[in-house]
Scaffold this active site. Structure first.
Site, PDB file in Angstrom:
ATOM      1  N   GLU A 148       0.834  -1.222   0.000  1.00  0.00           N
ATOM      2  CA  GLU A 148       0.000   0.000   0.000  1.00  0.00           C
ATOM      3  C   GLU A 148       0.863   1.263   0.000  1.00  0.00           C
ATOM      4  OE1 GLU A 148      -2.934  -0.226   3.129  1.00  0.00           O
ATOM      5  OE2 GLU A 148      -4.177  -1.553   1.927  1.00  0.00           O
ATOM      6  N   GLU A 171      -5.402  -7.972  -1.406  1.00  0.00           N
ATOM      7  CA  GLU A 171      -6.096  -7.904  -0.118  1.00  0.00           C
ATOM      8  C   GLU A 171      -7.565  -7.606  -0.339  1.00  0.00           C
ATOM      9  OE1 GLU A 171      -4.645  -5.413   3.072  1.00  0.00           O
ATOM     10  OE2 GLU A 171      -2.561  -5.867   2.541  1.00  0.00           O
TER      11      GLU A 171
HETATM   12  C1  BG6 Z   1      -4.422  -2.937   4.752  1.00  0.00           C
HETATM   13  C2  BG6 Z   1      -3.093  -3.426   5.244  1.00  0.00           C
HETATM   14  O1  BG6 Z   1      -4.388  -1.580   4.906  1.00  0.00           O
HETATM   15  O2  BG6 Z   1      -5.568  -3.295   5.423  1.00  0.00           O
HETATM   16  C3  BG6 Z   1      -3.154  -4.601   6.184  1.00  0.00           C
HETATM   17  O3  BG6 Z   1      -2.220  -3.712   4.179  1.00  0.00           O
HETATM   18  C4  BG6 Z   1      -4.335  -4.409   7.121  1.00  0.00           C
HETATM   19  O4  BG6 Z   1      -1.919  -4.703   6.839  1.00  0.00           O
HETATM   20  C5  BG6 Z   1      -5.607  -4.410   6.294  1.00  0.00           C
HETATM   21  O5  BG6 Z   1      -4.401  -5.339   8.150  1.00  0.00           O
HETATM   22  C6  BG6 Z   1      -6.888  -4.356   7.083  1.00  0.00           C
HETATM   23  O6  BG6 Z   1      -6.881  -3.271   7.952  1.00  0.00           O
HETATM   24  P1  BG6 Z   1      -7.151  -3.441   9.499  1.00  0.00           P
HETATM   25  O7  BG6 Z   1      -6.950  -2.114  10.045  1.00  0.00           O
HETATM   26  O8  BG6 Z   1      -8.529  -3.940   9.623  1.00  0.00           O
HETATM   27  O9  BG6 Z   1      -6.140  -4.432   9.983  1.00  0.00           O
END
Ligand code: BG6
Length: 481
Positions: A176, A376
């Site tokens: 990211e 993701e």
């Molecule tokens: C992304 C990141 O921003 O979102 C992850 O690359 C992160 O590391 C994921 O865990 C989900 O966000 P959160 O805050 O729910 O863990």
């Protein structure tokens, strides 16, 4: 309808600092994530450089993947994973960033992990830096605004490229990368420490941050160039946090606002990393905000020569923006927005927008015409473990609807080659530091105070995803009632 292509990379994703734990074992140095305290939806995490033991630091133990990676990979294999995205902790390889020699124990750890993946025929996707850097970079170099950090990173990359060149094809230089547009990412991604909560919002802070980001992108391009020398078969990808934006109204002012924000926040980094130069709107943004970028002619050449091969991104939600005042707001990954009346929210107030994923896939493919992978996506929710079972129809519903839209995007003609669901095993949330916010197909017995046995349990979504993969995305099951 055209289905998912043969060999589609179905799998899951994690990050070292959110799952490994064992923060000082195997010769590892302290990393920036190790000094982040626990928090919640209401209470922000804090960086405690003094490492005050009065606080709880969830990344230090996380879900103990460091000791249990064999058990975890066996579970991924049981689900049928064809790909696993994980990150390498820089501080395991160079504990102080500028050590004379890399730490052999750290190198051996990831080699064993890669061997384990190979045993099951699981394709690794390696994130080189995911909210991760030795704390020494913050303390001794003052973070990424310092150009010396580029050399340290490139050395780290060269070391892992040499060591793992026979195991890994797909590399993501930075997770990211565009998060660094925002003050919230000052420390975890920029290595910039500020006393101010939520990062430095001043004009000087913006200038520092944009220079850090510029150095990050130069480092990425240099890593790509080095990597191709070591193994020409390597493939490099961007990793963009894509916050899909909609105008809240059809007023031309709202349309323009979203166009400009989308370019700067979502497109600028991938334009540099895939097209090899800063776009016109970036220069306009820098000028208007008093940013003076240290970018030499030689570095401009490096950016051109070190472009990535594919586009990868995270997608959780969309947001609305408006020039008008709307009181109802929503939260989200790195940034929230105005509430969209057409969308439901997760327990953490992130809008759920599967159709937005199809829209985004078409948008990015149209812009770059390179293969695309979703690295993701997932639902953070609190689960209940009862008699060794976790019923998570809400997670199945979320993933199912997103996969349906991915399929439509493939039918639209998007060259999508994989999907790694986020947090395939429960891990520490990056925004809140909670364990309670779970994404996994596999439940881990660990709570927000650091209690629990670390035992792993298969959730209902585990069996569901197993069927999805086995049928190459054809059997998505019925919408749970
Ligand atoms: C992304 C990141 O921003 O979102 C992850 O690359 C992160 O590391 C994921 O865990 C989900 O966000 P959160 O805050 O729910 O863990």
């Amino acid at each position: 309808m055209k289905g998912f292509p043969k060999g589609f990379l179905w799998g899951g994703a994690t990050a070292a600092n959110q799952c490994e734990g064992a923060y000082l074992e195997g010769g590892k140095g302290v990393s920036v994530s190790d000094v982040m305290t626990g928090g919640s939806h209401k209470e922000p995490r804090r960086a405690s450089l003094s490492m005050d033991e009065a606080y709880y630091y969830p990344s230090r133990t996380a879900v103990d993947h460091y000791h249990r990676f064999r058990e975890d990979i066996a579970l991924f294999a049981e689900m049928g994973f064809r790909a696993y995205r994980f990150s390498i902790s820089w501080a395991r390889i160079f504990p102080n960033a500028d050590d004379k020699e890399p730490n052999e124990e750290g190198l051996a750890f990831y080699e064993n992990l890669l061997r384990e993946l190979k045993k099951y025929g699981i394709e690794p996707l390696v994130t080189i830096s995911h909210n991760e850097m030795p704390l020494a970079i913050v303390q001794n170099y003052r973070g990424w605004p310092n150009k010396k950090v580029i050399d340290l990173y490139v050395r780290f990359c060269r070391t892992i490229f040499e060591r793992y060149k026979d195991y890994v094809t797909y590399w993501l230089p930075f997770n990211e990368v565009n998060d660094l547009m925002l003050p919230l990412s000052d420390l975890l991604q920029g290595g910039i420490y500020s006393e101010k909560e939520g990062g430095d919002r001043s004009p000087e802070g913006l200038n520092r941050r944009m220079n850090a980001l510029n150095n990050v992108m130069i480092a990425s391009a240099r890593a790509v160039k080095e990597g191709r020398k070591i193994n020409p078969a390597f493939r490099f990808g961007t990793m963009i946090c894509h916050i899909t934006m909609y105008p809240r109204t059809c007023s031309p002012d709202d349309i323009l606002l979203v166009q400009q924000d989308d370019l700067v926040r979502n497109c600028m980094c991938s334009d540099v990393m895939l097209r090899g130069e800063y776009p016109y709107y970036a220069w306009r943004f820098f000028e208007r905000n008093g940013v003076s970028l240290a970018l030499s002619e030689e570095e401009k050449e490096i950016l051109k020569e070190g472009v990535c091969d594919f586009y990868s991104f995270s997608y959780y939600q969309s947001i609305c923006e408006s020039t008008q005042v709307f009181d109802e707001k929503t939260s989200g990954n790195i940034m929230g927005g105005v509430k969209n009346p057409y969308l439901e929210l997760t327990q953490w107030d992130w809008p759920i927008d599967p159709v937005g994923l199809r829209y985004t896939l078409n948008k990015v493919y149209d812009r770059y015409h390179v293969p695309v992978i979703i690295t993701e996506n997932g639902l953070g929710a609190s689960d209940v473990l009862e008699d060794g079972r976790v019923h998570d129809p809400y997670r199945i519903a979320y993933l199912r609807r997103h996969i349906e839209e991915m399929k439509k995007a493939v039918d639209d003609g998007v060259e999508l080659f994989g999907y790694t669901a986020w947090g395939c095993i429960d891990l520490v949330s990056v925004s809140t530091g909670e364990m309670r916010k779970r994404y996994g197909f596999i439940y881990v017995d660990r709570d927000d105070e650091g209690n629990g046995s670390y035992a792993r349990y298969k959730k209902d979504s585990f069996y569901w995803y197993q069927k999805v993969i086995a049928s190459n995305g054809e059997e998505l099951g019925e919408e749970p009632g």
